[in-house]
Design an enzyme around this catalytic site. Structure first.
Site, PDB file in Angstrom:
ATOM      1  N   GLU A 155       0.821  -1.204   0.000  1.00  0.00           N
ATOM      2  CA  GLU A 155       0.000   0.000   0.000  1.00  0.00           C
ATOM      3  C   GLU A 155       0.859   1.260   0.000  1.00  0.00           C
ATOM      4  OE1 GLU A 155      -2.747  -0.061   3.199  1.00  0.00           O
ATOM      5  OE2 GLU A 155      -3.785  -1.881   2.523  1.00  0.00           O
ATOM      6  N   SER A 156       0.288   2.342  -0.478  1.00  0.00           N
ATOM      7  CA  SER A 156       1.002   3.616  -0.523  1.00  0.00           C
ATOM      8  C   SER A 156       1.411   4.041   0.885  1.00  0.00           C
ATOM      9  CB  SER A 156       0.102   4.682  -1.159  1.00  0.00           C
ATOM     10  OG  SER A 156       0.769   5.913  -1.253  1.00  0.00           O
ATOM     11  N   GLY A 157       2.679   4.448   1.033  1.00  0.00           N
ATOM     12  CA  GLY A 157       3.177   4.928   2.310  1.00  0.00           C
ATOM     13  C   GLY A 157       3.697   3.854   3.237  1.00  0.00           C
ATOM     14  N   ILE A 158       3.749   2.596   2.803  1.00  0.00           N
ATOM     15  CA  ILE A 158       4.169   1.515   3.689  1.00  0.00           C
ATOM     16  C   ILE A 158       5.686   1.413   3.814  1.00  0.00           C
ATOM     17  CG2 ILE A 158       4.358  -0.406   2.058  1.00  0.00           C
ATOM     18  CD1 ILE A 158       2.673  -2.037   4.158  1.00  0.00           C
ATOM     19  N   GLY A 159       6.419   2.072   2.892  1.00  0.00           N
ATOM     20  CA  GLY A 159       7.876   2.080   3.015  1.00  0.00           C
ATOM     21  C   GLY A 159       8.631   1.461   1.853  1.00  0.00           C
ATOM     22  N   LYS A 160       7.983   1.319   0.693  1.00  0.00           N
ATOM     23  CA  LYS A 160       8.642   0.703  -0.464  1.00  0.00           C
ATOM     24  C   LYS A 160       9.839   1.535  -0.932  1.00  0.00           C
ATOM     25  CE  LYS A 160       4.907   0.780  -2.985  1.00  0.00           C
ATOM     26  NZ  LYS A 160       4.025   1.374  -1.970  1.00  0.00           N
ATOM     27  N   ASP A 178       7.718   3.635  -7.862  1.00  0.00           N
ATOM     28  CA  ASP A 178       6.320   4.059  -7.943  1.00  0.00           C
ATOM     29  C   ASP A 178       5.546   3.403  -9.085  1.00  0.00           C
ATOM     30  OD1 ASP A 178       4.155   5.582  -6.835  1.00  0.00           O
ATOM     31  OD2 ASP A 178       4.289   6.879  -8.602  1.00  0.00           O
ATOM     32  N   GLU A 203      10.479   9.063  -4.948  1.00  0.00           N
ATOM     33  CA  GLU A 203       9.728  10.007  -4.123  1.00  0.00           C
ATOM     34  C   GLU A 203       9.805   9.571  -2.661  1.00  0.00           C
ATOM     35  OE1 GLU A 203       5.143  11.198  -2.989  1.00  0.00           O
ATOM     36  OE2 GLU A 203       5.526   9.922  -4.726  1.00  0.00           O
TER      37      GLU A 203
END
Length: 309
Positions: A155-160, A178, A203
């Site tokens: 999910e977005s913001g999980i730390g990828k 991204d 990003e």
């Protein structure tokens, strides 16, 4: 299938264009294979693969040299009337004036490559297969870790992106952040690339956009990479059972191809970069014939057998 512009083929292989007045950017090749028009140059046009790139090597070139001008005009007009996408001469060979005249009349580009016919043919087929492969776009990060293509999803913001940045600092290479373009180049091989607009950028929330190639050097990035493994990051759920042995592989599917997939629960204090590195090395070790989980299982079984004795 969008097709590949002839202008892109010219740019990628640094081909010499002998028909500059033809708008090569408007002509697209829709088929990845090539055709060597040996039979067509003798006048046999049944089953002619006219939609393919036409390659002329030394054999076809020397055959044409032995034909009289009247027969050449007839053959050239027949050949170019099929609206072939382009004709490429290899070994720096160049066509005669009659061929150029007929090609211009039928709006068919004539190009020249310096490579030998066999090496150029093999390379352009490989490249065209990648360019024309079925393609999807997904949200994720693709990194080359010890030669293994690791696709990090979640999910977005999980730390990828943060995990990718730490991997880059540890000497691994970023392919894309991204947005990942995945192409199916064969029934067993998926290749990931970055969209042109976001290539080499990451990003980081709270910091913004950083240019990995500028900050860490050209050795920190890569243009394309086969996808060998998927790591899905997810929030830790104390009520969920997580695989602790890895005896059975889990898979995810892209474009009909299965890829090994690991779900990694995220908790504060877990070093994602080290986990990804270990997963990549372990995957490589399995491909080389050694499975640590199976080895542990076998040891336990042997120990139980001894106990029974």
């Amino acid at each position: 299938m969008a097709g590949v512009k002839v202008s892109d083929i010219i740019d990628n292989y640094h081909l010499k264009n002998l028909t500059p007045e033809i708008a090569v950017g408007d002509i697209k090749v829709m088929h990845p294979d090539i055709n060597r028009p040996a039979l067509q140059l003798t006048g046999y046009f049944d089953h002619f693969d006219s939609e393919r790139i036409q390659i002329i090597g030394f054999v076809e070139y020397t055959y044409l040299e032995g034909i009289d001008d009247e027969r050449k005009r007839e053959l050239y007009d027949q050949f170019f009337a099929f609206k072939v996408p382009c004709v490429i001469f290899c070994r720096s060979l160049e066509p005669d004036a009659l061929m150029l005249e007929s090609a211009n009349k039928h709006n068919v580009p004539i190009l020249v490559a310096t490579q030998s016919t066999s090496s150029f043919t093999a390379e352009i087929i490989r490249w065209m297969n990648v360019q024309l492969a079925p393609c999807i776009t997904i949200h994720g990060v693709l990194v080359d870790v010890y030669g293994e293509g690791v696709l990090i999803m979640g999910e977005s913001g999980i730390g990828k992106s943060e995990a990718a940045l730490e991997l880059i600092k540890r000497g691994h290479r970023l392919v894309t952040d991204d947005v990942v373009e995945i192409r199916k180049v064969s029934d067993v091989n998926l290749v990931g690339t970055a969209p042109d607009i976001t290539r080499h950028f990451i990003e980081l929330r709270g910091i913004g956009i950083i240019d990995v190639k500028t900050l860490f050097g050209v050795e920190s990035v890569k243009e394309t990479q086969s996808i060998n493994m998927v790591i899905k990051l997810e929030e830790w759920d104390k009520d969920k059972e997580y695989d602790r042995l890895g005896l059975e592989e889990q898979y995810t599917e892209f474009l009909g191809n299965k890829v090994v997939c690991h779900s990694i629960p995220i908790r504060p204090g877990r070093n994602l970069a080290i986990i990804v590195e270990s997963a990549a090395v372990n995957h490589r070790q399995k491909n080389m014939g050694y499975n640590a989980a199976k080895e542990l299982y076998n040891r336990v079984q042997r120990n139980l057998t001894k106990s029974d004795d």
